[in-house]
Write a protein that holds these residues in place. Structure first.
Motif, PDB file in Angstrom:
ATOM      1  N   LEU A  93       0.826  -1.216   0.000  1.00 27.13           N
ATOM      2  CA  LEU A  93       0.000   0.000   0.000  1.00 27.13           C
ATOM      3  C   LEU A  93       0.857   1.261   0.000  1.00 27.13           C
ATOM      4  N   ASP A  94       0.443   2.223  -0.791  1.00 31.77           N
ATOM      5  CA  ASP A  94       1.092   3.532  -0.794  1.00 31.77           C
ATOM      6  C   ASP A  94       0.277   4.440   0.133  1.00 31.77           C
ATOM      7  N   ASP A  95       0.397   4.169   1.414  1.00 34.93           N
ATOM      8  CA  ASP A  95      -0.453   4.840   2.396  1.00 34.93           C
ATOM      9  C   ASP A  95       0.357   5.064   3.668  1.00 34.93           C
ATOM     10  N   SER A  96       0.183   6.237   4.259  1.00 32.65           N
ATOM     11  CA  SER A  96       0.964   6.592   5.446  1.00 32.65           C
ATOM     12  C   SER A  96       0.709   5.626   6.610  1.00 32.65           C
ATOM     13  N   GLY A  97      -0.569   5.340   6.859  1.00 37.50           N
ATOM     14  CA  GLY A  97      -0.902   4.419   7.955  1.00 37.50           C
ATOM     15  C   GLY A  97      -0.310   3.041   7.709  1.00 37.50           C
ATOM     16  N   ALA A  98      -0.428   2.574   6.468  1.00 39.84           N
ATOM     17  CA  ALA A  98       0.089   1.241   6.146  1.00 39.84           C
ATOM     18  C   ALA A  98       1.606   1.174   6.329  1.00 39.84           C
ATOM     19  N   THR A 121       0.151  16.647   8.494  1.00 42.01           N
ATOM     20  CA  THR A 121       0.743  16.133   9.731  1.00 42.01           C
ATOM     21  C   THR A 121      -0.336  15.532  10.620  1.00 42.01           C
ATOM     22  N   ALA A 122      -1.477  16.228  10.703  1.00 41.26           N
ATOM     23  CA  ALA A 122      -2.565  15.738  11.556  1.00 41.26           C
ATOM     24  C   ALA A 122      -3.088  14.396  11.065  1.00 41.26           C
ATOM     25  N   ILE A 123      -3.219  14.243   9.754  1.00 38.80           N
ATOM     26  CA  ILE A 123      -3.775  13.012   9.210  1.00 38.80           C
ATOM     27  C   ILE A 123      -2.752  11.877   9.271  1.00 38.80           C
ATOM     28  N   VAL A 164       4.358  11.988   5.796  1.00 45.72           N
ATOM     29  CA  VAL A 164       3.601  13.244   5.822  1.00 45.72           C
ATOM     30  C   VAL A 164       3.505  13.829   4.409  1.00 45.72           C
ATOM     31  N   GLU A 165       4.613  13.804   3.702  1.00 38.64           N
ATOM     32  CA  GLU A 165       4.600  14.350   2.344  1.00 38.64           C
ATOM     33  C   GLU A 165       3.713  13.517   1.419  1.00 38.64           C
ATOM     34  N   LEU A 166       3.689  12.206   1.662  1.00 29.75           N
ATOM     35  CA  LEU A 166       2.813  11.338   0.878  1.00 29.75           C
ATOM     36  C   LEU A 166       1.354  11.745   1.069  1.00 29.75           C
TER      37      LEU A 166
END
Lengths: 516, 348
Positions: free
Chosen positions: A121-126, B67-69, B79-81
């Motif tokens: 996944l290209d996702d921050s959480g992942a 940043t919050a998300i 963050v940049e993503l």
């Protein structure tokens, strides 16, 4: 709806003056648990979970390979056996009686596909979950359905894989969910769930409702969990502690989480309470080279600041006295956490004043920590220092701390203390900085600690891991790159007839039970 | 700009023959047309301004949405993503164009946090907010007018001065108490001490029961305010010649007050209700926090304070503004029906 509610409200208002007794509460709903979330879940895809509420509900819908042991170690989730031959090679035996909510058998291939989905996944959480589960390297998954095993090999050693695979974000997503990522995120794919509950209702930003699967039989082998799981779990968004207390008292909710003195309203009277570490409050000293921080290369000054602060006073000012003194980078409940107070600077305002007098310190903190920040600032002022306080919005505070070291000297940092992974907390104070792609918020240069940290990450034996991680923590404390303050201890209170459990420091929502 | 000279236009005066051109008398229908055109154009302009100003204002909210998300454990790369995925890396004019072109099609964008249309999230909460707000307005109009009339009639001509004084003091004090203080007080009294009503919204409670305290909190101050104004208006109307004449004719009480006095009071009360409704929308957002009421208040607070969820903030502010503008328009139309003089313009 409007007319109906208005009429009901008007009639009720008129009748309320002469009515007696408790309001119509949750009496008789013995198969339902009403509880709360501080914020509404934003996604039901466990791999994309980033906010605390996403993570909480992920535990209901998706099982992980391992679970936190009741007091220590791990117990099996979807795995019955687990082993490692090195910090890069792991093998799991997958239980053969687990099924998805659509009846699909959860095989090693299903598990491998779920992990591949997470990693891809290209996702921050992942990316966070991937790093917690498999470290910074690239994992390779080799399922063997005939043998019922899954082998995981990592391109970079990562000794914390077992702990990482207890985290809700590594929950196993069934094939139906992976085939429909948008539906998975919205919680609408009926066959996506591998855990005990399925989502039955969701009002964005407001509430969610989960139903217990009739065919779910693979609960972890908990020895001390009593009672029956609820057939229905209602989770409504409610962030105010006073309102939570009122609702719990009146039966509007069956369990509620408290971080303040409201918890003390429920001592006795059939209420049961479990506690767990929520946040680790630390004071971080900025040592970024050339950033102009007064703490760069000045260990005596860092130690003096630590000596000037009465941690119990901080606890009373900021946390209603409900926290516990912390002796290392994170909570004492963490595996491999040092719990030796001798390594922390003792409160000695007189000694602190000799060093701090005349110094100017820029304190950075979050906007909603005023009492705690005021206490710290006044403690330093009492020792003769001039303190300027900057209290931006939480997102700006995070950004400033990570990317603008030229704007602050020291910062109050509250780190999430629920992951149980000590290495993530250690890495906040050594190794590469944020600008360098790491997480070292203090920008400290601690090669000795870094060597211990890497040794811990490479060790296979749990005792050896702990010895190295503890050595890394010791270097951080001795160098005073940070000073630990208080672990913010939260409480889950259940009213009579309900119970919840904390396993090795982790409050597990799937272990909420009805006990009468 | 143009000018006219005395030669080109002669004003009629004594001894001056009137123009042969027939006078175009403004009719009531014409007044209505002018009124409606004026108000609809005003509504459109206001909405356009609302969209534009809301876009610009949310940029001033402290905190970086990316940043919050991304969360506290995210690296700078993560963050940049997020920033790229949300389109926040685009120049402001590009973001504005994307936003405005979306709004024109009814699309306020996807929530940064929930990853679903922001308007859907807002519209999930709107019925809850409208439920307590409209119920409160109805209550405060009915009870405020009834109370104000009753006191006004009872104290006519300086009768029962003690009642007038008590009424003024009590309603003055109550109407000056902030709504959230009243709400908290109600929780303490009715939910914590007496335990006769739910302290907040919960699925464990009937929604009607849970709505009682929020509605009461929102309406009681307004009831007192309306009652005070209606009581004053009542006193004035009761001294008018037509009322004195009606009393002299010994008309039945109901006819006297309901048929002859109430319509004149309604003009004032309705005008006031429009203002109060707008104010109540603001109060409701705070009251909802006290009662954990699942309306717009929680959505907006979380969107601003926690998530920096610009699309949700914009959609929520737009909807609140729209409700306020439409309700004001409706009330003005009702007033126009009751008293055509309020339509404005000159009619012969």
């Amino acid at each position: 709806m409007i007319a109906g509610v208005a009429l009901a409200a008007a009639v009720g208002l008129a009748l309320s003056a002469c009515s007696t007794g408790a309001p119509e509460a949750a009496s008789g709903t013995t198969d339902t648990i009403n509880a709360e979330l501080w914020y509404a879940p934003a996604t039901f895809d466990p791999a994309k979970a980033s906010a605390s509420s996403d993570v909480t509900v992920a535990r209901l819908g998706f099982d992980t390979l391992l679970r936190q042991g009741e007091t220590e170690g791990y117990v099996g989730g979807l795995a019955t056996d687990w082993s490692s031959t090195s910090a890069s090679d792991y093998t799991f035996t997958i239980r053969n009686d687990a099924t998805c909510s659509d009846g699909t058998a959860i095989t090693p291939t299903v598990v491998a596909n779920s992990f591949s989905y997470l990693v891809g996944l290209d996702d921050s959480g992942a990316q966070t979950w991937k790093n917690q589960a498999f470290g910074s390297g690239t994992p390779t998954f080799t399922p063997d359905d005939a043998a019922g095993t899954l082998s995981i090999s990592l391109s970079a050693p990562y000794s914390q894989l077992f702990g990482g695979l207890t985290r809700p974000g590594s929950g196993i997503i069934c094939p139906a969910g992976i085939a429909d990522p948008e539906g998975l995120a919205a919680g609408t794919v009926a066959g996506a769930w591998s855990g005990p509950y399925t989502l039955t209702k969701s009002e964005a930003g407001k509430s969610v409702q989960y139903a217990l699967r009739d065919d779910y039989k693979v609960w972890p082998d908990w020895k001390n969990v009593e009672g029956t799981p609820a057939k229905t779990i209602n989770l409504t968004v409610q962030a105010d502690s006073n309102t939570s207390a009122n609702l719990l008292e009146s039966g509007g909710v069956d369990l509620a989480r408290f971080y303040d003195a409201n918890a003390q309203r429920f001592e006795g009277d059939g209420y049961s309470t479990v506690t767990f570490a929520s946040s680790a409050y630390n004071l971080v000293f900025n040592q970024a080279p050339g950033a102009g921080s007064v703490f760069e290369g000045n260990k005596d000054l860092r130690a003096a600041v630590a000596q000037a602060i009465d941690r119990e006073g901080f606890n009373s000012a900021g946390l209603d006295g409900l926290g516990v003194e912390q002796n290392t980078v994170s909570a004492a409940s963490y595996r491999c956490a040092l719990d030796d107070s001798s390594l922390v600077q003792k409160y000695d305002p007189a000694a602190a004043a000799k060093v701090l007098n005349g110094k100017t310190i820029r304190l950075l903190m979050m906007s909603n920590w005023d009492p705690a920040g005021d206490f710290l600032a006044e403690s330093l002022r009492a020792a003769g220092a001039t303190v300027t306080v900057s209290a931006p919005d939480p997102a700006d505070w995070t950004k400033q701390m990570r990317t603008q070291p030229e704007t602050w000297d020291m910062a109050i940092a509250a780190e999430n203390a629920e992951s149980g992974l000590i290495h993530t907390s250690i890495a906040r104070y050594l190794g590469p900085t944020y600008a360098q792609g790491g997480t070292n918020v203090a920008s400290s240069d601690n090669p000795e600690g870094m060597a211990d940290y890497e040794a811990g990450m490479n060790a296979t034996d749990p005792d050896e891991q702990c010895a190295n991680f503890e050595a890394a923590q010791k270097t951080i404390l001795e160098r005073v790159d940070m000073t630990p303050l208080i672990t913010d201890t939260h409480r889950y209170v259940a009213r009579k007839g309900f119970a919840s459990y904390v396993f090795s420091g982790y409050w597990d929502i799937s272990a909420m039970r009805i006990v009468s | 700009m143009s000018t006219t000279t005395a030669d080109s236009f002669a004003a009629p005066g004594p001894g001056t023959p009137e123009s042969t051109r027939p006078v175009k008398a403004a009719t009531l229908a014409g007044a209505w047309r002018t009124f409606l055109v004026r108000r609809v154009v005003g509504l459109i302009v206001n909405l356009a301004l609302l969209v534009l100003v809301t876009f610009l204002i949310v940029q001033l909210i402290p905190g970086d949405p990316a940043t919050a998300i991304a969360g506290e454990s995210a690296s700078l790369g993560q963050v940049e993503l997020v920033r790229t995925q949300l389109g926040l890396d685009q120049p402001l004019p590009v973001q504005l164009w994307t936003y405005v072109s979306g709004v024109v099609q009814g699309d306020f964008g996807d929530s940064y946090r929930y990853r679903q249309p922001a308007m859907d999230i807002v519209m999930t909460a709107v019925p809850y907010t409208l439920t307590i707000t409209i119920a409160a307005v109805v209550l405060l109009l009915v009870l405020g007018i009834a109370l104000g009339m009753a006191i006004g009639v009872a104290t006519r001509g300086d009768r029962r001065r003690w009642l007038d004084l008590s009424f003024s003091v009590v309603t003055g004090i109550i109407s000056s108490i902030p709504t959230y203080v009243l709400a908290t007080g109600f929780v303490v009294v009715f939910a914590v001490l007496w335990r006769v009503l739910p302290p907040a919204y919960s699925p464990a409670y009937n929604i009607g029961a849970a709505a009682i305290l929020p509605i009461a909190s929102l309406s009681i101050g307004g009831i007192c305010s309306v009652a005070r104004i209606v009581r004053r208006e009542t006193a004035v109307i009761l001294e008018q010649d037509y009322m004195r004449t009606a009393r002299g004719w010994r008309l039945p009480t109901l006819t006297l007050y309901v048929k002859h006095m109430l319509p004149n009071l309604l003009t004032t009360a309705l005008t006031l209700s429009g203002i109060i409704l707008t104010a109540l929308l603001g109060s409701a957002l705070i009251t909802e926090a006290v009662f954990a009421w699942p309306g717009l208040g929680g959505v907006i607070v979380q969107a601003i304070a926690v998530d920096k969820d610009y699309p949700v903030i914009r959609a929520a502010v737009f909807v609140i503004g729209l409700i306020s503008l439409v309700m004001t328009l409706i009330i003005d139309i009702i007033l126009g029906i009751i008293d055509p003089r309020t339509l404005g313009g000159k009619r012969d």
